[in-house]
Design an enzyme around this catalytic site. Structure first.
Site, short mmCIF file in Angstrom:
data_model
loop_
_atom_site.label_atom_id
_atom_site.label_comp_id
_atom_site.label_asym_id
_atom_site.label_seq_id
_atom_site.Cartn_x
_atom_site.Cartn_y
_atom_site.Cartn_z
N HIS A 172 0.83 -1.21 0.00
CA HIS A 172 0.00 0.00 0.00
C HIS A 172 0.86 1.25 0.00
O HIS A 172 0.62 2.19 -0.75
CB HIS A 172 -0.91 0.00 1.23
CG HIS A 172 -1.81 1.20 1.29
ND1 HIS A 172 -1.40 2.43 1.80
CD2 HIS A 172 -3.10 1.38 0.88
CE1 HIS A 172 -2.40 3.30 1.70
NE2 HIS A 172 -3.44 2.70 1.15
N GLY B 131 -10.98 -5.53 -1.19
CA GLY B 131 -11.39 -4.16 -0.95
C GLY B 131 -11.12 -3.35 -2.20
O GLY B 131 -10.78 -3.88 -3.27
#
Length: 305
Positions: free
Chosen positions: A68, A130
């Site tokens: 991320h 997600g």
């Protein structure tokens, strides 16, 4: 932020203070036997790329670990160490790193650097489905010129994650053996980042169920943001059930702001994040191999064991 067009070399990926391969932490070189074993392993990896008729087999697709990104320097250091573990398990494999945001190299730059390599498998260093897994990563992969990509499933849920969570709890002080009365008073909050995507909550709940089976005590999933319950709310819920010996299991891939906030709320012990545990490296390669067994696509597969 200006992204580099070149992937970091191995010296850049070595965490600060970690000695180079071939040297002990005290600075002495490995023994001759250790060096010969390492050379033999490397030669074996090279020979595995050569077919029986002497021609070189096509190189396997590159493994691009997709993190991320974080402003916390500990996160990047942890990811780099994890990459080294993956490389040690499969030395012949080209392993790269790309970030969704905040850190370099960014994923589009890593993919652009793969000129000459027609295939790549993107393994998200994320623990559930997600928005990033469903949208951001596939869109970045689809935009990469001259690279055919497969997007692997996120790391979780999976039994290897549960074993890592268990190991981190034991490191923090969780007793592997406890009396019946201690077990009845114990519980765990599984602290995760949180997402508005309902599939992310499904995946996290599944991990909580697997961890509860492993520990023999209730495990309540909780979130640092974007979802309920919060970690303090989950702690109160367990206490209301008579569970006053509550540990916080850190369902984060690396240290960071959310992981620290969740750990600070622990009334008893708080485990470290998953980090560079050896089981994490094995799980990354498992997701890579799973993706190779499916047709090339930029759509992520659903997480499975």
């Amino acid at each position: 932020m200006t992204a580099s067009n070149h992937p970091p070399d191995e010296s850049q990926l070595r965490p600060a203070g970690r000695p180079p391969r071939g040297a002990h932490p005290d600075g002495h070189l490995d023994s001759t036997a250790q060096l010969m074993n390492r050379i033999t392993s490397q030669l074996g990896s090279q020979l595995s790329l050569v077919s029986l008729n002497g021609t070189r087999r096509p190189e396997p697709p590159a493994l691009v670990l997709v993190a991320h990104g974080s402003r916390d320097p500990r996160t990047l250091s942890t990811v780099r160490t994890l990459i080294e573990r993956v490389r040690e398990l499969r030395p012949h494999l080209s392993v790269r790193l790309g970030h969704i945001e905040l850190n370099e190299p960014l994923l589009p730059d890593t993919l652009a650097s793969l000129d000459g390599k027609a295939d790549a498998v993107l393994v998200p260093l994320l623990l559930s489905r997600g928005y990033h897994v469903k949208r951001d990563i596939p869109e970045m992969a689809a935009a990469a010129p001259r690279v055919r990509t497969r997007v692997a499933a996120p790391l979780g849920p999976h039994p290897l994650l549960v074993e890592t969570l268990y190991a981190r709890l034991v490191e923090a002080g969780w007793r592997t053996r406890m009396s019946d009365s201690a077990r009845r008073a114990s519980g765990v909050v599984l602290a995760a980042a949180g997402s508005r995507d309902p599939d992310a909550a499904v995946d996290t709940r599944r991990t909580a169920q697997l961890l509860a089976e492993r520990l023999g005590v209730p495990v309540v999933p909780a979130y640092a943001s974007a979802a309920a319950p919060t970690v303090p709310a989950a702690l109160r819920a367990l206490a209301a059930r008579g569970r006053h010996r509550i540990a916080v299991a850190s369902y984060f891939t690396a240290p960071g702001r959310f992981a620290t906030q969740c750990a600070d709320a622990a009334p008893w012990i708080a485990a470290d994040p998953l980090g560079d545990h050896p089981a994490m490296a094995r799980l990354v390669l498992h997701r890579y191999d799973q993706a190779l067994a499916t047709p090339a696509t930029t759509e992520p597969e659903l997480a499975s064991v």
